[in-house]
Design a protein around this motif. Structure first.
Motif, PDB file in Angstrom:
ATOM      1  N   LEU A 261       0.388  -1.452  -0.254  1.00  0.00           N
ATOM      2  CA  LEU A 261       0.186   0.041  -0.017  1.00  0.00           C
ATOM      3  C   LEU A 261       0.932   0.918   0.211  1.00  0.00           C
ATOM      4  CD1 LEU A 261      -2.591   1.972   0.257  1.00  0.00           C
ATOM      5  CD2 LEU A 261      -2.425   1.026   3.021  1.00  0.00           C
ATOM      6  N   PHE A 263       1.104   5.226  -0.340  1.00  0.00           N
ATOM      7  CA  PHE A 263      -0.111   6.349  -0.123  1.00  0.00           C
ATOM      8  C   PHE A 263       0.770   8.129  -1.082  1.00  0.00           C
ATOM      9  CE2 PHE A 263      -2.076   4.177   3.511  1.00  0.00           C
ATOM     10  CZ  PHE A 263      -3.363   4.727   4.184  1.00  0.00           C
ATOM     11  N   PHE A 282      -1.625  -1.439  -3.845  1.00  0.00           N
ATOM     12  CA  PHE A 282      -2.622  -0.464  -3.921  1.00  0.00           C
ATOM     13  C   PHE A 282      -1.983   0.790  -4.102  1.00  0.00           C
ATOM     14  CE2 PHE A 282      -4.560  -4.429  -2.946  1.00  0.00           C
ATOM     15  CZ  PHE A 282      -5.781  -4.119  -3.861  1.00  0.00           C
ATOM     16  N   ILE A 283      -2.696   1.902  -4.804  1.00  0.00           N
ATOM     17  CA  ILE A 283      -2.487   3.109  -4.200  1.00  0.00           C
ATOM     18  C   ILE A 283      -3.009   3.962  -4.043  1.00  0.00           C
ATOM     19  CG2 ILE A 283      -0.883   5.428  -5.404  1.00  0.00           C
ATOM     20  CD1 ILE A 283       0.530   3.155  -7.584  1.00  0.00           C
ATOM     21  N   VAL A 284      -3.281   4.676  -2.756  1.00  0.00           N
ATOM     22  CA  VAL A 284      -3.850   5.712  -2.464  1.00  0.00           C
ATOM     23  C   VAL A 284      -3.823   7.184  -2.948  1.00  0.00           C
ATOM     24  CG1 VAL A 284      -5.247   7.070  -0.600  1.00  0.00           C
ATOM     25  CG2 VAL A 284      -5.247   4.257  -1.209  1.00  0.00           C
ATOM     26  N   ALA A 298      -3.731   5.113  -9.440  1.00  0.00           N
ATOM     27  CA  ALA A 298      -4.106   5.123  -7.599  1.00  0.00           C
ATOM     28  C   ALA A 298      -5.566   4.414  -7.906  1.00  0.00           C
ATOM     29  CB  ALA A 298      -4.646   6.094  -7.124  1.00  0.00           C
ATOM     30  N   GLN A 299      -5.800   3.519  -7.420  1.00  0.00           N
ATOM     31  CA  GLN A 299      -7.413   2.635  -7.125  1.00  0.00           C
ATOM     32  C   GLN A 299      -7.970   3.494  -6.102  1.00  0.00           C
ATOM     33  OE1 GLN A 299      -4.153   0.996  -6.225  1.00  0.00           O
ATOM     34  NE2 GLN A 299      -4.080  -0.511  -7.503  1.00  0.00           N
TER      35      GLN A 299
END
Lengths: 323, 249
Positions: A261, A263, A282-284, A298-299
């Motif tokens: 993950l 951010f 996963f990218i926020v 990003a997802q």
């Protein structure tokens, strides 16, 4: 015949990437209908060595020599090449980290074995031996055939799932002869931060960009990272400005990471930045500009000012963690 | 003391790469070519070392394996300040081939410090520097983030997990360079660009050697699913998605 896996240790301990490597090597050995042999160099206690057997190593060679107390790429290359010959290795697997990158190319020349570096999957085919690897800094991939009898692969970090197997391994401790005068590298000083989660090892990374506006606004990023057990990172302009140390720079010319993950806070997502983080699972993204390229990588996204969103996010994490 | 900087010619790092010929070749139309970023930093540091006359660096040479189309990039290195250049006239087929070519040249004209970028931004092989050192039987230090000369000896900063080491090795040495070695690449001034036209650029015909690997074709990355947007007033929802949908926290 064998698949030889070089497993580095850190002060006598292995870590997740060591087990990823062994899992990969063991699966590769299955494809080749042979056995996975793990090679450790330096002093590692048996209970630690045994862990490699849990991920499919059938034989664990522990090469010990008290005079080798510094990392010298020529020395390590010779030792690994020696065991590759002894074990009749068809493939030698190393990590695509600092150590692996220092050894693998030398090994390739010494064994005249083609090198596939930074692979992220098992070979697509065995005959011809074809691997899948990142090119153009993640903007594309290539299918590469290795045309030599022995092959060398370096495995991208965090690209292969751990595969636990019943342990039926044997440990061979071998004391290796070495002439100390052949060690050309002298380390005169070591500067090490302790207690911090390494950016390249972290499962979660919280990263800030120019949108954070100044180094004084980093508090909530550090707080969020602490709450999540994450490492902190930054984009290039941030390290160029000196807001954060350059060790935190992730991107094409900085650190290339692949956490579960990531951010990206106040980071627009220039091609060069994405080159360093696009392998994250996963990218926020949190950004004021809804058209920022980071949102296409990003997802999950939040359109908003980091200074307003972050405190709320920190509160939400505290609630979930029961703090 | 003589320094050699090995340079690679790569598409500008903002290029949106495309492939042609059944995805076997890079579509070079419209591509702007640059010095590989790590090689450019290496060159900058080499020139800084030469500028300080107490270091006793007599010359900084750049070497490149590639066809004539790479000459503008080589001239750029000369414009930035390299004294002379060598181009080995071959289409680079893999890292083993490139390192072998460079090694043959260095065997006939030795250098004290050889700088190579840790990878090229096109094939990301992280291979040429280490291979070159092994062909030459020289020591190599990788993940180098600093190079200095003290009393005629080379002092190297090497990045390790969670920190760095200060390392000394006998010369000749191959230093494989990553970020940190120089703050920003040096930019060519008008005078440098004028001078670059007359600086020596020698062309050497390639040496016979096979490649060990072959690129069969290229693939584009699988596109990611569309971004799911969350209300800025309600980041709690993000945490719930990360827990229940992505299952990562």
């Amino acid at each position: 015949m064998s698949v030889l896996i070089f497993v580095e240790n850190w002060d006598g301990k292995f870590k997740k990437l060591s087990f990823e490597l062994v899992s990969y090597g063991a699966k590769l050995a299955e494809m080749l209908n042979t056995e996975a042999v793990a090679l450790s160099i330096g002093n590692v206690i048996n209970s630690e060595l045994e862990k490699l057997g849990n991920f499919g190593a059938k034989k664990i060679i522990s090469a010990v020599n008290n005079s080798i107390n510094v990392f010298d790429s020529e020395v390590y290359t010779s030792i690994i090449a020696g065991f590759a010959k002894q074990e009749d290795a068809k493939v030698v697997v190393l990590s695509h980290n600092n150590t692996g990158k220092a050894i693998a190319p030398r090994l390739s020349v010494q064994l005249k074995a083609g090198l596939g570096s930074g692979v992220s999957k098992l070979p697509q085919r065995i005959d011809p031996f074809m691997v899948y690897k990142k090119v153009f800094s993640g903007n594309a991939f290539s299918n590469l055939t290795i045309n030599t009898g022995i092959k060398i692969l370096t495995l991208a970090q965090n690209s292969f799932e751990l595969v636990e197997t019943p342990n039926n391994s044997i440990i061979n401790e071998i004391s290796i002869d070495w002439n100390p005068s052949s060690v050309k590298t002298t380390v005169t000083e070591v500067q090490k931060q302790s207690g911090k989660i390494l950016l390249t090892d972290a499962d979660i990374v919280v990263s800030g960009g120019r949108g954070m506006k100044s180094s004084e606004n980093w508090g909530p990023i550090v707080e969020l990272a602490d709450l999540l057990g994450a490492a902190t990172a930054c984009s290039r302009p941030v390290s160029d400005e000196g807001w954060r140390p350059h060790e935190e720079h992730t991107g094409q010319t900085g650190k290339i990471i692949a956490p579960n993950l990531y951010f990206a806070i106040g980071i627009s997502g220039a091609t060069q930045h994405l080159a360093g983080v696009s392998s994250s699972k996963f990218i926020v993204a949190i950004n004021t500009d809804k058209d920022a390229p980071i949102f296409s990588a990003a997802q999950y996204g939040i359109i908003g000012d980091a200074s307003k969103v972050l405190p709320k996010l920190v509160e939400a994490v505290k609630v979930v963690k029961g703090i | 003391m003589k320094i050699l900087v090995c340079i690679s010619n790569v598409p500008d790092t903002t290029t949106k790469v495309k492939f042609v010929d059944d995805k076997k070749k890079l579509d070079t139309a419209g591509i702007q070519w640059i010095i590989n970023p790590w090689d450019e930093l290496s060159l900058t540091r080499a020139l800084e070392l030469k500028d300080d006359t107490t270091n006793g660096v007599q010359s900084v040479t750049v070497a490149h394996v590639g066809l004539i189309g790479a000459e503008p990039t080589i001239r750029k290195a000369l414009a930035i300040g390299a004294d002379d250049a060598i181009r080995i006239n071959a289409d680079p087929s893999d890292a083993y081939f490139v390192a072998f070519q460079l090694a043959q040249v260095i065997k006939s004209e030795p250098y004290d410090i050889i700088l190579c970028g840790i990878e090229s931004s096109d094939f990301n092989g992280s291979a040429v520097g280490g291979m070159l050192a092994e062909f030459l039987g020289y020591p190599s230090v990788s993940s180098v983030s600093g190079v200095g000369i003290v009393d005629g000896k080379i002092i190297i900063n090497r990045e390790i997990d969670g920190g760095k080491e200060i390392v000394s090795v006998p010369m000749p040495v191959v230093a494989i360079v990553q970020k940190g070695i120089a703050k920003e690449p040096r930019i060519a001034a008008m005078r440098g660009i004028m001078m670059a036209r007359t600086k020596p650029l020698r062309v050497i015909e390639p040496f016979e050697v096979e490649s060990l690997t072959t690129v069969i074709n290229f693939e584009m990355p699988t596109p990611r699913a569309a971004c799911k947007f969350i209300d800025a007033e309600n980041p709690r929802q993000l945490i719930e998605l990360l827990q229940n949908e992505a299952k990562i926290i």
